[in-house]
Write an enzyme that holds these catalytic residues in place. Structure first.
Site, PDB file in Angstrom:
ATOM      1  CG  ASN A   1      -1.618   1.296   1.444  1.00 45.63           C
ATOM      2  OD1 ASN A   1      -1.814   2.140   0.501  1.00 45.63           O
ATOM      3  ND2 ASN A   1      -2.424   1.252   2.489  1.00 45.63           N
ATOM      4  CD1 TRP A   2       3.446   1.100  -2.889  1.00 43.06           C
ATOM      5  CD2 TRP A   2       3.399   2.102  -4.747  1.00 43.06           C
ATOM      6  NE1 TRP A   2       3.990   0.198  -3.932  1.00 43.06           N
ATOM      7  CE2 TRP A   2       4.025   1.092  -5.205  1.00 43.06           C
ATOM      8  CE3 TRP A   2       3.341   2.985  -6.107  1.00 43.06           C
ATOM      9  CZ2 TRP A   2       4.724   0.405  -6.217  1.00 43.06           C
ATOM     10  CZ3 TRP A   2       3.690   2.742  -7.084  1.00 43.06           C
ATOM     11  CH2 TRP A   2       4.386   1.672  -7.270  1.00 43.06           C
ATOM     12  CE  LYS A   3      -0.124   2.947   4.840  1.00 39.63           C
ATOM     13  NZ  LYS A   3       0.206   2.996   6.094  1.00 39.63           N
TER      14      LYS A   3
ATOM     15  CG  HIS B   1      -5.330   1.815   5.460  1.00 43.45           C
ATOM     16  ND1 HIS B   1      -5.204   2.751   6.238  1.00 43.45           N
ATOM     17  CD2 HIS B   1      -4.651   1.069   5.442  1.00 43.45           C
ATOM     18  CE1 HIS B   1      -3.850   2.427   6.784  1.00 43.45           C
ATOM     19  NE2 HIS B   1      -3.498   1.119   6.060  1.00 43.45           N
TER      20      HIS B   1
ATOM     21  CD  GLU C   1      -2.737   5.179   6.896  1.00 43.73           C
ATOM     22  OE1 GLU C   1      -2.787   5.464   5.596  1.00 43.73           O
ATOM     23  OE2 GLU C   1      -1.920   4.677   7.737  1.00 43.73           O
TER      24      GLU C   1
ATOM     25  CD  GLU D   1      -2.960  -2.510   7.267  1.00 47.03           C
ATOM     26  OE1 GLU D   1      -2.107  -2.764   6.736  1.00 47.03           O
ATOM     27  OE2 GLU D   1      -3.955  -1.696   7.160  1.00 47.03           O
TER      28      GLU D   1
ATOM     29  N   GLY E   1       2.781   2.082  10.713  1.00 49.67           N
ATOM     30  CA  GLY E   1       3.755   3.203  10.806  1.00 49.67           C
ATOM     31  C   GLY E   1       4.617   3.671  11.874  1.00 49.67           C
TER      32      GLY E   1
ATOM     33  CB  SER F   1       5.783  -2.018  12.090  1.00 47.52           C
ATOM     34  OG  SER F   1       5.404  -0.407  12.041  1.00 47.52           O
TER      35      SER F   1
ATOM     36  N   GLY G   1       3.156  -1.317   4.224  1.00 47.43           N
ATOM     37  CA  GLY G   1       3.103   0.226   3.936  1.00 47.43           C
ATOM     38  C   GLY G   1       4.469   0.779   3.564  1.00 47.43           C
ATOM     39  N   GLY G   2       5.258   1.161   4.666  1.00 46.97           N
ATOM     40  CA  GLY G   2       6.597   1.988   4.393  1.00 46.97           C
ATOM     41  C   GLY G   2       7.544   1.069   3.626  1.00 46.97           C
TER      42      GLY G   2
HETATM   43  P1  13P Z   1       3.413   0.170   7.567  1.00 49.77           P
HETATM   44  O1  13P Z   1       3.807  -0.861   7.116  1.00 49.77           O
HETATM   45  O2  13P Z   1       3.958   1.384   7.162  1.00 49.77           O
HETATM   46  O3  13P Z   1       3.337   0.220   9.305  1.00 49.77           O
HETATM   47  O4  13P Z   1       1.751   0.387   7.014  1.00 49.77           O
HETATM   48  C1  13P Z   1       1.044  -0.626   7.094  1.00 49.77           C
HETATM   49  C2  13P Z   1      -0.362  -0.175   6.699  1.00 49.77           C
HETATM   50  O5  13P Z   1      -0.913   0.587   6.677  1.00 49.77           O
HETATM   51  C3  13P Z   1      -0.622  -1.096   5.077  1.00 49.77           C
HETATM   52  O6  13P Z   1      -1.823  -0.823   4.684  1.00 49.77           O
END
Ligand code: 13P
Length: 252
Positions: A9-11, A97, A99, A169, A175, A215, A236-237
């Protein structure tokens, strides 16, 4: 047999050229590798979906959107429908998600409509949910997750789950660098599978892939993925770097 899946997920990261570059790097690595059936998905922002879909065409890498509206068209400024996603070659969407829930007020009821719209358009859904730290500290995490799943998904027929992937999640692990321990992930995933089984039976529950997100890094992926009810990750990251992302894909 349920699939192992690693999704990035590149956000809200990567402009057009960075998206194309990263997509091509991922395609190249996946092509070279002998993956044991692991499905790889990347999810860029809306504006870069078409280019990334083109860059991944004829490869084993799939593309997902990070969100979607439940209506097909109309006066919904700033929104994107399932038909529009499909018209640029996108057949998978991430919904729910944390967020989206936290910053954009998405509720279980709204998400149920989005899930319905995606499935009606023959799209696949990666459905996310997870508890906040206070829920975990007060031992309410299972209750919270159970209600998120029930409210958004339990109106569906059993057959719908052929097109749904679940992604647990925990919000406190996203994050933050703080990962759920492999045991915490396994316990929750087993609970999720039991919740599905209680409603739809073992056959359905056994076939649904449940991803862990929060993470996940090259250093911890293997241990987390080794747990029996963890079928992959939503990253994510670490998905923003082709080497790291691929190391996680390769953790299976
Ligand atoms: P991180 O891997 O940066 O913690 O993010 C997880 C995430 O929200 C994937 O959708």
């Amino acid at each position: 047999m349920r699939k192992n899946i690693v999704a990035g997920n590149w956000k809200m990261n990567n402009d057009l050229s960075a998206s194309k570059k990263l997509a091509k790097q991922v395609v190249k690595k996946v092509k070279k590798a002998k993956l044991k059936g692991t499905k790889v998905i990347i999810a860029p922002t809306f504006v870069n979906l078409e280019s990334v879909a083109k860059a991944t065409k004829k490869s084993k890498v799939s593309v997902a959107a990070q969100n979607m509206h439940f209506e097909e068209s109309g006066a919904f400024t700033g929104e994107v429908s399932a038909k529009m996603l499909k018209s640029v070659g996108v057949k998978t969407v991430i919904l729910g998600h944390s967020e989206r829930r936290e910053y954009f007020g998405e509720t279980d009821e709204l998400l149920a409509k989005k899930v319905d719209a995606a499935l009606a358009n023959k799209m696949k859904v990666i459905f996310c949910f997870g508890e906040v730290l206070a829920d975990r500290k007060s031992n309410k995490h299972e209750k919270v997750v159970e209600s998120q799943i029930k409210n958004a998904l339990f109106h569906l027929e059993a057959s719908a789950f052929q097109n749904i992937v679940l992604a647990y999640e925990p919000v406190w692990a996203i994050g933050t660098g703080e990962t759920a321990s492999p045991e915490q992930a396994q316990d929750m995933h087993a609970f999720i599978r039991k919740t599905l089984s209680d409603k739809y039976g073992n056959d359905v529950a056994d076939e649904v892939s449940i991803l862990y997100g929060g993470s996940v890094k090259p250093a911890n992926a293997e241990e987390i993925f080794s747990k029996p009810d963890v079928d992959g990750g939503l990253i994510g990251g670490a998905a923003l770097n082709a080497d790291d992302f691929f190391a996680i894909v390769n953790a299976f």
